[in-house]
Design a protein around this motif. Structure first.
Motif, PDB file in Angstrom:
ATOM      1  N   GLN A 161       0.834  -1.206   0.000  1.00 18.55           N
ATOM      2  CA  GLN A 161       0.000   0.000   0.000  1.00 18.55           C
ATOM      3  C   GLN A 161       0.869   1.256   0.000  1.00 18.55           C
ATOM      4  OE1 GLN A 161      -2.484  -1.131   3.523  1.00 18.55           O
ATOM      5  NE2 GLN A 161      -4.191  -0.414   2.262  1.00 18.55           N
ATOM      6  N   GLU A 162       1.862   1.271   0.885  1.00 20.91           N
ATOM      7  CA  GLU A 162       2.744   2.441   0.965  1.00 20.91           C
ATOM      8  C   GLU A 162       3.506   2.646  -0.339  1.00 20.91           C
ATOM      9  OE1 GLU A 162       5.129   1.481   4.324  1.00 20.91           O
ATOM     10  OE2 GLU A 162       3.609   2.079   5.811  1.00 20.91           O
ATOM     11  N   THR A 163       3.921   1.539  -0.959  1.00 19.43           N
ATOM     12  CA  THR A 163       4.639   1.632  -2.237  1.00 19.43           C
ATOM     13  C   THR A 163       3.744   2.247  -3.308  1.00 19.43           C
ATOM     14  OG1 THR A 163       5.953  -0.330  -1.672  1.00 19.43           O
ATOM     15  CG2 THR A 163       5.867   0.304  -3.994  1.00 19.43           C
ATOM     16  N   GLY A 165       5.280   3.603  -7.897  1.00 21.43           N
ATOM     17  CA  GLY A 165       3.948   3.156  -7.504  1.00 21.43           C
ATOM     18  C   GLY A 165       2.860   4.077  -8.018  1.00 21.43           C
ATOM     19  N   LYS A 166       3.075   5.391  -7.907  1.00 22.18           N
ATOM     20  CA  LYS A 166       2.054   6.348  -8.342  1.00 22.18           C
ATOM     21  C   LYS A 166       1.949   6.394  -9.865  1.00 22.18           C
ATOM     22  CE  LYS A 166       3.754   9.617  -5.619  1.00 22.18           C
ATOM     23  NZ  LYS A 166       3.934  10.912  -4.922  1.00 22.18           N
ATOM     24  N   THR A 188       3.946  -3.427  -6.035  1.00 23.09           N
ATOM     25  CA  THR A 188       5.286  -3.841  -5.636  1.00 23.09           C
ATOM     26  C   THR A 188       6.293  -3.391  -6.680  1.00 23.09           C
ATOM     27  OG1 THR A 188       6.663  -5.746  -5.050  1.00 23.09           O
ATOM     28  CG2 THR A 188       4.965  -6.128  -6.696  1.00 23.09           C
ATOM     29  N   LEU A 189       7.399  -2.863  -6.213  1.00 18.85           N
ATOM     30  CA  LEU A 189       8.411  -2.278  -7.094  1.00 18.85           C
ATOM     31  C   LEU A 189       9.010  -3.330  -8.019  1.00 18.85           C
ATOM     32  CD1 LEU A 189      10.286  -0.041  -4.487  1.00 18.85           C
ATOM     33  CD2 LEU A 189       8.708   0.737  -6.265  1.00 18.85           C
ATOM     34  N   ASP A 190       9.426  -2.870  -9.186  1.00 18.44           N
ATOM     35  CA  ASP A 190      10.070  -3.756 -10.154  1.00 18.44           C
ATOM     36  C   ASP A 190      11.549  -3.894  -9.789  1.00 18.44           C
ATOM     37  OD1 ASP A 190      10.502  -5.378 -12.287  1.00 18.44           O
ATOM     38  OD2 ASP A 190      10.384  -3.803 -13.813  1.00 18.44           O
ATOM     39  N   PHE A 250       6.835 -11.369  -5.995  1.00 13.96           N
ATOM     40  CA  PHE A 250       6.068 -10.387  -6.758  1.00 13.96           C
ATOM     41  C   PHE A 250       6.949  -9.179  -7.048  1.00 13.96           C
ATOM     42  CE2 PHE A 250       3.083 -12.494  -3.758  1.00 13.96           C
ATOM     43  CZ  PHE A 250       2.344 -13.223  -4.681  1.00 13.96           C
ATOM     44  N   ARG A 251       7.063  -8.830  -8.334  1.00 10.81           N
ATOM     45  CA  ARG A 251       7.896  -7.683  -8.719  1.00 10.81           C
ATOM     46  C   ARG A 251       7.224  -6.939  -9.873  1.00 10.81           C
ATOM     47  NH1 ARG A 251      10.797 -12.114  -8.901  1.00 10.81           N
ATOM     48  NH2 ARG A 251      11.123 -11.980 -11.165  1.00 10.81           N
ATOM     49  N   GLY A 252       7.088  -5.638  -9.728  1.00 12.11           N
ATOM     50  CA  GLY A 252       6.508  -4.823 -10.788  1.00 12.11           C
ATOM     51  C   GLY A 252       5.060  -5.164 -11.096  1.00 12.11           C
ATOM     52  N   ARG A 253       4.248  -5.402 -10.064  1.00 15.49           N
ATOM     53  CA  ARG A 253       2.848  -5.800 -10.248  1.00 15.49           C
ATOM     54  C   ARG A 253       1.927  -5.009  -9.332  1.00 15.49           C
ATOM     55  NH1 ARG A 253       2.054 -11.067 -12.593  1.00 15.49           N
ATOM     56  NH2 ARG A 253       4.047 -12.006 -13.219  1.00 15.49           N
ATOM     57  N   VAL A 254       0.688  -4.803  -9.789  1.00 18.67           N
ATOM     58  CA  VAL A 254      -0.340  -4.282  -8.881  1.00 18.67           C
ATOM     59  C   VAL A 254      -0.821  -5.444  -8.026  1.00 18.67           C
ATOM     60  CG1 VAL A 254      -1.124  -2.307 -10.224  1.00 18.67           C
ATOM     61  CG2 VAL A 254      -2.055  -4.558 -10.732  1.00 18.67           C
ATOM     62  N   MET A 255      -1.097  -5.167  -6.747  1.00 22.77           N
ATOM     63  CA  MET A 255      -1.351  -6.225  -5.769  1.00 22.77           C
ATOM     64  C   MET A 255      -2.802  -6.195  -5.287  1.00 22.77           C
ATOM     65  SD  MET A 255       1.617  -7.585  -5.743  1.00 22.77           S
ATOM     66  CE  MET A 255       1.387  -8.760  -4.414  1.00 22.77           C
TER      67      MET A 255
END
Length: 698
Positions: free
Chosen positions: A126-128, A135-136, A161-163, A205-210
């Protein structure tokens, strides 16, 4: 951290068991109690009973019982401390935890640890999403394109989550979460080193919406993740692996957000995708869940059944959607739910269609176009069959096969009429086909059972050890003599002579209860003590005093009834008469007796009536005497003790008969002594039978 005992008591006093259980299953009032189909086992007729006065629950089907804390422990499969924390959060009770010893930390439940680390991951995602540039610009932009508002993103706790290879791993280690726990939660992957290489550890998980997946109580148990960039080497959607807290066949996406709306609307809409649920929820259609990317399972259907018996399946109108709808249809019927199906216009899914037409038009479309399963199946078959009579017959048989899945006979009979109308055939021919299919199912079930039994028998002959169930200890001659000396009761009144006794050692009650004839009378005695121990049968003589005096120096043969009797004796020797509340409020780890949970379960069983007098009887002035009336209660206690003593005398007679059969090697004097003793007990048996008004055997 350990929760102080005073805080535990404050939590218990704040809890309303009806509110707690209603979060997981829909309760209906019946008399002074509430009932539901049990969430712990599969059943069609409600046997799960909740008593709001005593704040306990009891299932008469599977035997599950307890208070609000025990319910949360069982339904969530979590430990005592975590259940208390859940209830404290629900009722706003502040917990000031005490430092745990190393031994306490070792006992901490791994499941609780997984839930904690998964919650950390959810917050990190969420914070990411909301605070990082990546993220934004990527995650939040995607959600905005889907039309999701800030309240919706917050309600479903969406994240990003960051790539990067190990962003979550590094943050988790920095916050004190160990690598093994992160791996067990399905958040990181460990690739073992090749020869001469180095072990690789990286985020799953990398570079994905969660999309966090919640259980019924709102705890995050897993994640669904969607990649946004084009990468042929990566799957579009990636889900958490199964863990001790996540079993995808038992989970419905959105059930936590939807459960209250499902109750209120009395229908659950079932879709396939995460965004379908979120978009409909945002549009005001909140009674919607998804099968989380899996084929519909029996466990998921039973989860819906906790909140409503009505299900409407919303699937895409293409061939794949039709196939999915047909695949889940029979399973829903088999669980006794009322089913309707809706296929959206071709090329549309619930997410796209609600955005296209709006919430009101979507609801109207559901109202006008949803079909019961007969119309749905019939339309598919009739379109395919055309003028082909064989295809029509095949369609009728297929619809009838679905009807056989329905457990309710009355529903089957009613639906057979509907099939006859839709296919323009006689109702009798439909009934005959249903009966043929039912017989076929029964024959197959019989064959399967016989095959399984043959396999079981073979396995037992090859490897199963022989086990012998021990019988209860034979009461000693001294016990019998004491018993018979206590036969000072008369039908006219009571002659109690109370004296303290030395209680036997407390024994383990956790083993499976072996039911013997006398155990039922011992159970009844304990039930009377627990429910009415403090009631006066005569001025100055309580039921507890009367029972304990008549059972002077007698020990029950069945545990845990002997343990409960011992606890009553100990309390009475201190001048106390225990009540049901003293047993119902037993706290894990605080009782001076072992196995207090077993005692609590027995107390619930003994104080929860399975049936209540119908209000219709009172309406028609049909009055049933209550055992709470002093005269009835006194007679019940009197007769119960008579039966216990009669059965103990009969047990001794059986032993003496066996000894007499083996008296060939005994002296005449020994044989005469055995016979004299047998006749003595026989006279006692006849006397008690006479008092009870039972048939006296010769």
């Amino acid at each position: 951290m350990r929760i102080p005992e005073e805080t535990v008591e404050r939590i218990r006093q704040s809890v309303d068991i009806l509110e707690v259980i209603n979060d997981f299953v829909s309760l209906k009032k019946r008399g002074s109690n509430y009932i539901a189909c049990c969430p712990f086992h599969n059943e069609k007729t409600p046997s799960f009973n909740v008593n709001p006065v005593r704040q306990i629950y009891k299932c008469f089907g599977c035997g599950k019982a307890g208070d609000a804390v025990r319910f949360v422990m069982d339904i969530e499969n979590i430990g005592y401390g975590e259940a208390l924390r859940y209830l404290a959060k629900k009722y706003g009770v502040e917990i000031e935890e005490q430092e745990q010893t190393p031994e306490d930390l070792l006992r901490q439940n791994e499941r609780e640890s997984l839930l904690i680390v998964l919650n950390f991951a959810k917050t990190f995602f969420q914070e990411t999403l909301l605070t990082t540039d990546e993220g934004k610009s990527i995650g939040l932009s995607y959600f905005r394109e889907r039309g999701f508002t800030n309240p919706t993103i917050e309600a479903f706790e969406l994240g990003y989550t960051l790539d990067q290879w190990d962003a979550l791993l590094q943050e988790g280690l920095r916050r004190g979460y160990n690598r093994d726990l992160l791996e067990k939660a399905g958040l990181i992957l460990i690739k073992e080193a090749e020869a001469g290489g180095k072990q690789k550890v990286f985020d799953r998980f990398r570079g994905r919406v969660m999309f966090p997946i919640h259980n019924v109580s709102g705890r995050v148990i897993a994640f669904g993740a969607r990649i946004l960039k084009l990468d042929k080497n990566q799957p579009k959607y990636l889900n958490s692996p199964e863990t001790s807290v996540y079993h995808k066949s038992q989970v419905l996406y959105g059930i936590f957000q939807a459960k209250q709306a499902i109750r209120q609307e009395d229908v659950c809409y079932l879709t396939e995708g995460y965004t379908d649920v979120i978009s409909l929820h945002q549009a005001g259609i909140k009674n919607v869940v998804a099968s989380s990317g899996t084929s519909l399972t029996t466990e998921q259907i039973r989860l819906i059944a906790r909140f409503t018996p009505n299900v409407t399946i919303l699937y895409d109108g293409d061939a794949a959607g039709i196939k999915a709808a047909l695949r889940g249809l029979d399973m829903v019927l088999e669980e006794g739910l009322n089913l309707r199906l809706l296929l959206l216009p071709n090329g549309e899914d619930p997410d796209s269609y609600v955005h296209k037409v709006g919430a009101d038009a979507f609801k109207e479309y559901i109202r006008k176009n949803s079909q019961d399963f007969i119309d749905f199946k019939a339309s598919q078959w009739l379109n395919e069959a055309g003028d082909n009579p064989l295809k029509r017959a095949e369609g009728i048989s297929d619809v009838c096969a679905s009807i056989t899945r329905i457990p309710d006979l009355l529903k089957r009979q009613t639906l057979s009429q509907r099939v006859a109308q839709v296919f323009h055939v006689s109702e009798q021919s439909v009934i005959s086909e249903i009966n043929r299919l039912l017989r076929k199912q029964q024959d197959q079930h019989k064959k399967d059972s016989e095959r399984q039994q043959r396999s079981t028998d073979l396995g037992q002959r090859q490897s199963a050890p022989v086990t012998i169930t021990p019988t209860p200890d034979e009461p000693s001659l001294e016990d019998i003599n004491a018993l018979l000396e206590g036969l000072n009761m008369s039908a006219d009144g009571f002659e109690p002579s109370v004296s303290s006794t030395t209680p036997p050692a407390v024994q383990d009650t956790s083993t499976k209860l072996v039911r013997t004839p006398i155990s039922y009378q011992e159970e009844e005695c304990v039930r009377l003590l627990m429910n009415y121990g403090a009631r006066e049968l005569e001025p100055g003589i309580t039921l507890c005093q009367y029972v304990l005096s008549e059972l002077h120096e007698i020990e029950f043969q069945t545990q845990p009834y002997n343990l409960i009797l011992t606890i009553f004796r100990e309390a009475y020797s201190r001048g106390d008469i225990l009540t049901a509340s003293d047993f119902l409020n037993s706290k894990s780890g605080t009782s001076e007796h072992a196995n207090d949970i077993d005692i609590q379960n027995q107390a619930i069983h003994l104080t929860t009536p399975r049936y209540e007098i119908s209000g219709g009887w009172l309406k028609h002035e049909i009055f049933v005497p209550s055992e709470e009336e002093v005269s009835i209660l006194a007679d019940a206690a009197y007769r119960n003790i008579l039966r216990i003593k009669k059965m103990m005398a009969e047990q001794r007679m059986t032993t003496l008969q066996q000894l007499l059969r083996e008296s060939a090697n005994k002296s005449p004097e020994e044989a005469d002594q055995l016979l004299t003793e047998f006749m003595h007990f026989k006279r006692i048996d006849i006397e008690i039978s006479s008092l009870l008004g039972t048939v006296i055997s010769g």
